[in-house]
Motif scaffolding. Sequence first.
Motif, short mmCIF file in Angstrom:
data_model
loop_
_atom_site.label_atom_id
_atom_site.label_comp_id
_atom_site.label_asym_id
_atom_site.label_seq_id
_atom_site.Cartn_x
_atom_site.Cartn_y
_atom_site.Cartn_z
N GLU A 1 0.78 -1.19 -0.06
CA GLU A 1 -0.08 0.14 -0.07
C GLU A 1 0.90 1.21 -0.06
O GLU A 1 2.00 1.32 0.79
CB GLU A 1 -0.85 -0.06 1.26
N GLN A 2 0.46 2.23 -0.70
CA GLN A 2 1.15 3.45 -0.87
C GLN A 2 0.31 4.74 -0.16
O GLN A 2 -1.17 4.71 -0.58
CB GLN A 2 1.69 3.97 -2.29
N THR A 3 0.69 5.50 0.82
CA THR A 3 -0.25 6.56 1.29
C THR A 3 -0.09 8.05 0.58
O THR A 3 -1.07 8.67 0.57
CB THR A 3 0.25 6.56 2.76
N LYS A 4 1.14 8.20 -0.44
CA LYS A 4 1.46 9.35 -1.16
C LYS A 4 1.97 9.16 -2.11
O LYS A 4 2.78 9.79 -2.76
CB LYS A 4 2.07 10.22 -0.08
N ALA A 5 1.49 8.21 -2.86
CA ALA A 5 2.18 7.88 -4.33
C ALA A 5 1.71 8.91 -5.20
O ALA A 5 0.85 9.74 -5.04
CB ALA A 5 1.39 6.71 -4.85
N ARG A 6 2.60 9.12 -6.32
CA ARG A 6 2.63 10.17 -7.16
C ARG A 6 2.83 9.81 -8.60
O ARG A 6 3.50 8.87 -8.95
CB ARG A 6 3.68 11.29 -6.92
N GLY A 7 2.23 10.39 -9.56
CA GLY A 7 2.50 10.20 -10.89
C GLY A 7 3.25 11.29 -11.68
O GLY A 7 3.85 12.02 -11.07
N ARG A 8 2.94 11.37 -12.99
CA ARG A 8 3.58 12.52 -13.61
C ARG A 8 3.30 13.99 -13.02
O ARG A 8 1.76 14.14 -12.64
CB ARG A 8 3.50 12.68 -15.20
N PHE A 9 4.01 14.87 -13.03
CA PHE A 9 3.84 16.32 -12.59
C PHE A 9 3.35 16.34 -11.03
O PHE A 9 2.49 17.15 -10.82
CB PHE A 9 2.69 16.95 -13.62
N GLU B 1 1.18 23.21 -19.44
CA GLU B 1 1.21 23.98 -18.26
C GLU B 1 0.66 25.42 -18.82
O GLU B 1 1.21 26.12 -19.91
CB GLU B 1 2.89 24.42 -17.84
N GLY B 2 -0.53 25.86 -18.52
CA GLY B 2 -1.28 27.14 -18.94
C GLY B 2 -1.98 26.94 -20.09
O GLY B 2 -2.27 28.13 -21.04
N TRP B 3 -2.03 25.66 -20.80
CA TRP B 3 -2.70 25.55 -22.04
C TRP B 3 -3.40 24.27 -21.98
O TRP B 3 -3.30 23.39 -21.75
CB TRP B 3 -1.91 25.64 -23.22
N GLU B 4 -4.37 24.29 -23.07
CA GLU B 4 -5.34 23.35 -23.38
C GLU B 4 -5.85 23.10 -24.94
O GLU B 4 -6.05 24.19 -25.36
CB GLU B 4 -6.56 23.08 -22.50
N ARG C 1 -1.31 16.14 -19.48
CA ARG C 1 -2.63 15.00 -19.29
C ARG C 1 -3.27 14.99 -20.81
O ARG C 1 -3.33 15.98 -21.64
CB ARG C 1 -3.77 15.85 -18.54
N VAL C 2 -3.74 13.82 -21.02
CA VAL C 2 -4.54 13.69 -22.34
C VAL C 2 -5.62 12.73 -22.16
O VAL C 2 -5.69 11.81 -21.36
CB VAL C 2 -3.69 12.47 -23.24
#
Length: 228
Positions: A34-42, A193-196, A224-225
């Motif tokens: 188990e992970q409590t503070k797992a992170r992905g990209r960014f 970052e700042g665009w979509e 993100r996609v």
Amino acid sequence: MLVIRLTRVTSTQDFAEAIHDIVEEKEFVVVAEEQTKARGRFGRAWYSPKGGLWVTHVMKDFEAERVPDLTLANALAIRKALEKYVNAKVRWPNDVVVGDKKIAGVLVEAVAQGDKATAFVGFGVDTNVTKFPKDVRATSVLLETGKPADNDELLFEIISLTKEYLRLNLSQLAKELDNHSSLNGREVRISGEGWEKRCKALFVDFMGRLVTDCGVFEVEEVHRVEVI
């Protein structure tokens, strides 16, 4: 290979990065129940309760120029390892999905030392997770098939397949990813970052970039996609 097994940890990635200097082995794996503070990209949060496969695979003296290839190789390895359970595809650049639901993700980080690097290949697979928060669009092997997956078997299969895929060069990896892409021909929302932008995804080119009808996107610039 040394396998360090933990019951509970904030993040296998953080743990591996903290201990790699004192571990003598050139290659080792950190696995947590188990992970409590797992992170992905960014820095995005990654839901990783008991039941899933939460891993960081550490490779020392890795060719620094090939570190970017690790994301593609590991994502392809996970997709192939899951074939026996589900019809999975790769959602460029680092997610594995069933339909449009995420079943696995990859986070690669590295510390360079000249032309060599210590690579930390973090990956999480929703193998036997039974439920997800309402705001998380994900699935698991157990939810898709009604049967549990063998986490240990998958762990070593994914590591072995990753090494096999690393025998390919970048253009070969990119072609393989394009063959198993979940995005080709679909309308997607791409953000950084700042665009979509809203585009139609066309294919993954020989450099591993996502080609769309509104531009060509590098892995590093896209946060993100999402399929619309």
